[in-house]
Design a protein around this motif. Structure first.
Motif, mmCIF file in Angstrom:
data_model
loop_
_atom_site.group_PDB
_atom_site.id
_atom_site.type_symbol
_atom_site.label_atom_id
_atom_site.label_comp_id
_atom_site.label_asym_id
_atom_site.label_seq_id
_atom_site.Cartn_x
_atom_site.Cartn_y
_atom_site.Cartn_z
ATOM 1 N N GLU A 1 -12.363 6.949 -5.683
ATOM 2 C CA GLU A 1 -11.051 6.738 -6.039
ATOM 3 C C GLU A 1 -11.169 5.239 -7.151
ATOM 4 N N GLU B 1 -0.767 11.253 -1.990
ATOM 5 C CA GLU B 1 -1.634 10.244 -1.189
ATOM 6 C C GLU B 1 -1.417 9.908 -0.072
ATOM 7 N N THR C 1 0.711 -1.140 -0.082
ATOM 8 C CA THR C 1 -0.170 0.095 -0.138
ATOM 9 C C THR C 1 0.796 1.236 -0.031
ATOM 10 N N ARG D 1 -15.276 -1.283 6.311
ATOM 11 C CA ARG D 1 -14.190 -1.426 5.535
ATOM 12 C C ARG D 1 -13.157 -1.715 6.423
ATOM 13 N N ARG E 1 7.691 2.578 -10.611
ATOM 14 C CA ARG E 1 6.533 1.852 -9.825
ATOM 15 C C ARG E 1 5.932 0.657 -10.118
ATOM 16 N N SER F 1 1.172 3.956 -3.401
ATOM 17 C CA SER F 1 0.777 5.315 -3.038
ATOM 18 C C SER F 1 1.714 6.483 -3.660
ATOM 19 N N TYR G 1 -3.482 11.030 4.131
ATOM 20 C CA TYR G 1 -3.955 10.248 5.199
ATOM 21 C C TYR G 1 -3.724 10.722 6.687
ATOM 22 N N TYR H 1 -16.095 -3.329 -7.349
ATOM 23 C CA TYR H 1 -16.182 -3.243 -6.023
ATOM 24 C C TYR H 1 -16.865 -4.548 -5.345
ATOM 25 N N HIS I 1 -3.784 4.426 9.348
ATOM 26 C CA HIS I 1 -4.646 5.179 8.367
ATOM 27 C C HIS I 1 -4.335 4.927 6.911
ATOM 28 N N ILE I 2 -2.896 4.699 6.488
ATOM 29 C CA ILE I 2 -2.627 4.583 5.167
ATOM 30 C C ILE I 2 -2.936 3.101 4.810
ATOM 31 N N TYR I 3 -3.026 2.037 5.822
ATOM 32 C CA TYR I 3 -3.546 0.693 5.588
ATOM 33 C C TYR I 3 -5.062 0.810 5.139
ATOM 34 N N THR I 4 -5.673 1.507 5.781
ATOM 35 C CA THR I 4 -7.314 1.602 5.697
ATOM 36 C C THR I 4 -7.638 2.578 4.637
ATOM 37 N N GLY I 5 -6.723 3.373 4.252
ATOM 38 C CA GLY I 5 -6.952 4.568 3.329
ATOM 39 C C GLY I 5 -7.923 5.624 3.856
ATOM 40 N N ILE J 1 -10.557 -3.316 -2.514
ATOM 41 C CA ILE J 1 -11.701 -3.136 -1.475
ATOM 42 C C ILE J 1 -11.214 -2.090 -0.439
ATOM 43 N N ARG J 2 -9.872 -1.782 -0.652
ATOM 44 C CA ARG J 2 -9.310 -0.837 0.275
ATOM 45 C C ARG J 2 -9.718 0.710 -0.340
ATOM 46 N N PHE K 1 -7.215 -6.662 -2.406
ATOM 47 C CA PHE K 1 -7.053 -5.842 -1.390
ATOM 48 C C PHE K 1 -7.220 -4.442 -1.745
ATOM 49 N N LEU L 1 -10.624 -5.233 5.568
ATOM 50 C CA LEU L 1 -9.214 -4.903 5.536
ATOM 51 C C LEU L 1 -8.277 -5.821 6.741
ATOM 52 N N LEU M 1 5.578 -2.830 -8.001
ATOM 53 C CA LEU M 1 4.608 -3.158 -7.784
ATOM 54 C C LEU M 1 4.376 -4.782 -8.520
#
Lengths: 403, 403
Positions: free
Chosen positions: B266, A266, A258, A374, B374, A262, A270, B282, A314-318, B260-261, B257, A378, B378
């Motif tokens: 977005e 982005e 994640t 959410r 990037r 980003s 967060y 989604y 917060h980054i993980y969950t957006g 869903i995140r 992931f 996650l 990824l």
């Protein structure tokens, strides 16, 4: 029926929590104990060891009558917002009192401290800012500012260098600020130190120590003397059915992905990510194969470990600054579980509750609740457990636990 | 030195590619063959089987002299943008000709078709829009529109229902539109059908068929008759050192992931995601444990499989409409590898190239290149291979392959 509220994480439930419940009931002569409990992400900014339903069941089997969920926004917030969300929910569900564990152990120093601070609010806030500009972390700055404004006071004040005193102070502050009807109580915490490792000669160990034992020694069985049997059974069942416990090292592959996926813009969007730390976070993620390596690269005097972990959550969950700012107060009471007594209490009170009661998620449309749903999804994906058959949408499928 | 350009993906390199290189060299009397090759994500909207360096080495060992990377933005774009990026790079590196494989096999029908379409450009575009409104996919709409505007023509036109004819048409179109100095050539593709499975009685099989064999039968060794030994060796080495091949089923945990995140807003911001399909994406992600399940839920008459996969690629890499719109043309020539002959060619030409040559990524600052870096990171993470010691930053560490 007289109800007393407590604020808990139970990660995992241990004898200290059992004592807290029992003493809260005694001290306040309560018929009903209502716990507001964090969901799957905690105030220290990390995923819970086991999910919110398992932790609710542990609580219900050990003396709690109703468990309501502290929404993600508050559960993962800094102490004052965490406390404000928690106290607002306990007030909304009609508690007569709330009772927290503290190093202090008596309530007057908390109320004294609240008055000392509020009468010098402006000076206090300015001092905190000044100390933070000097490079102190927020808790340290707060501490220094407090020492400064209270240096001539004769009152018995609370020692705000102790973590549970700080939380307790914020509970009291929140209750006063919202003119809560609830009366505040505190009991003495009987765990010696917050970060104590498990010591087999005592039967109360800190949750931190217990978690360490679970991960480092891999032998949950040895924890039998530190927690009720019902809690231990839950941990063992979880271990069997899920295979792994929630933790950042376990979630690291997804967290790292994640971060790397980003853009810096982005990352900076967060919640809690400030002052250009996104550069450091990105750079450290590219270089670190493990979470431990990553934290070694990111930690600094400026930010506490907990603060950094909250950024990561917060980054993980957006979860963005924007989302944080648009959710100032709880908007519902989500019941995770209850005993028969708890159910009677809710039946009695349901017409006078000041927030809507949510027991079926699918029937409710609320942006605060969407964040919880959410977060659950996650969390489930983060476990990366091949044993979980349907990781997504648990909030829609689970009904409140009734025992 | 006379150079001919080809546009390739080589996923993986097989005898059909070998034939393409050899015939291109013969037909155009080229001293040097320059391949512009997609990086780790391909035009069909999926991760490559093996990374861009392995695929470059396969190409160099089988007759290509220089491999340059087609940047992510063009490599994962719809046919016309894919072709424009590719042809622009071949022109910039000074090719005298370019040669593509097609079902048609002769070049005149392509130039005739280009003229037929450009003289009726407005009618043609309107017809495409009309057919799409009726629910046809883009390729089908294009086909119908083309049939409509050329129904009275006596010229030999190209059959645009064939996938390689479509790509070829876009190469020719791009070359004309940029007034390229390069002369277009085509050779007949000798694979019977694009989606043919591996048939052991013939020694040329489609890349699609070969990939299927790799995944379904797990026996790479059986592919010996369909590809040069050097290519097979590369596949075996990759299998040994990485353990898995790139594919959406392999990348699914991270893709799922990511979906869903993401918020719906977005999801809609990512390139090629249009008309509310983010809701379907989604919803399908929440319900699907596997990539196959997911695609079964998402596919529709409106969108080709490829188009949906391209959306997924952009969601996975976080590539937005905004980023797509801000990168219209290639800005550099990134050399992935070369032979000694290729090196001599570049030495001779380097002062006359119309774009800067990039051989060391760290020395170049370019937002188009950042997207490639990037995408590599990824891709590496998507493999989820515990055998890869340092998955991140490969673009910074790898120098051009020289053989």
């Amino acid at each position: 029926m007289k109800a007393t509220g407590i604020v808990v994480e139970h990660n995992p439930f241990h004898n200290g929590h059992f004592y807290h419940i029992k003493e809260s009931r005694n001290k306040t002569a309560a018929d009903i104990i209502i716990a507001v409990m964090s969901g799957n992400f905690l105030q220290r900014g990390e995923p819970a060891l086991v999910d919110k339903w398992s932790r609710s069941e542990m609580a219900l089997k050990a003396g709690v009558d109703i468990v309501i969920e502290l929404p993600y926004v508050f559960a993962t917030a800094q102490a004052s917002d965490f406390a404000r969300g928690s106290i607002a929910l306990l007030e909304a569900i009609g508690c007569d009192a709330f009772c927290f564990g503290s190093e202090e152990g008596t309530i007057e120093p908390f109320t004294n401290t609240y008055e000392a601070i509020t009468t010098q609010q402006q000076t206090y806030q300015n001092l905190i800012k000044q100390y933070m500009k000097l490079g102190l972390s927020y808790p340290k700055a707060l501490n220094e500012a407090f020492a400064e404004i209270t240096k001539d006071s004769n009152l018995h004040l609370v020692d705000l260098s102790k973590p549970n005193n700080i939380l307790g102070y914020h509970y009291v502050e929140a209750a006063y600020q919202m003119n809560a009807c609830m009366k505040p109580f505190t009991i003495q915490r009987i765990v010696a130190n917050f970060h104590d490792d498990v010591d087999e000669s005592q039967s109360i160990a800190s949750a931190t120590g217990i978690r360490k034992a679970i991960f480092e020694e891999g032998s949950i069985g040895e924890l039998a003397k530190f927690m009720p049997k019902t809690s231990l059974d839950h941990l063992l069942t979880w271990k069997d059915s899920v295979g792994v416990f929630g933790s950042w090292p376990q979630f690291w592959p997804l967290l790292r992905f994640t971060i790397i996926r980003s853009s810096l813009k982005e990352l900076a969007s967060y919640a809690e990510v400030t002052e250009g730390i996104e550069h450091l976070i990105y750079d450290a993620a590219t270089k670190s194969e493990t979470f431990e390596e990553f934290m070694t690269r990111v930690k600094s005097k400026r930010y506490t470990w907990t603060r950094i972990q909250r950024m990561l959550t917060h980054i993980y969950t957006g979860f963005t600054w924007e989302a944080l700012k648009s959710h100032q107060n709880p908007t519902y009471l989500r019941v995770l579980g209850m005993t028969n007594d708890g159910q009677s209490y809710l039946n009695q009170k349901k017409k006078s509750l000041s927030l809507p009661l949510v027991s079926r998620v699918a029937a409710t449309k609320d942006s605060l609740l969407d964040l919880d749903i959410r977060a659950t999804d996650l969390y489930q994906l983060g476990l990366q457990s091949s044993k979980i058959e349907r990781p997504i949408g648990l909030d829609y499928r689970k009904t409140p636990i009734i025992i």
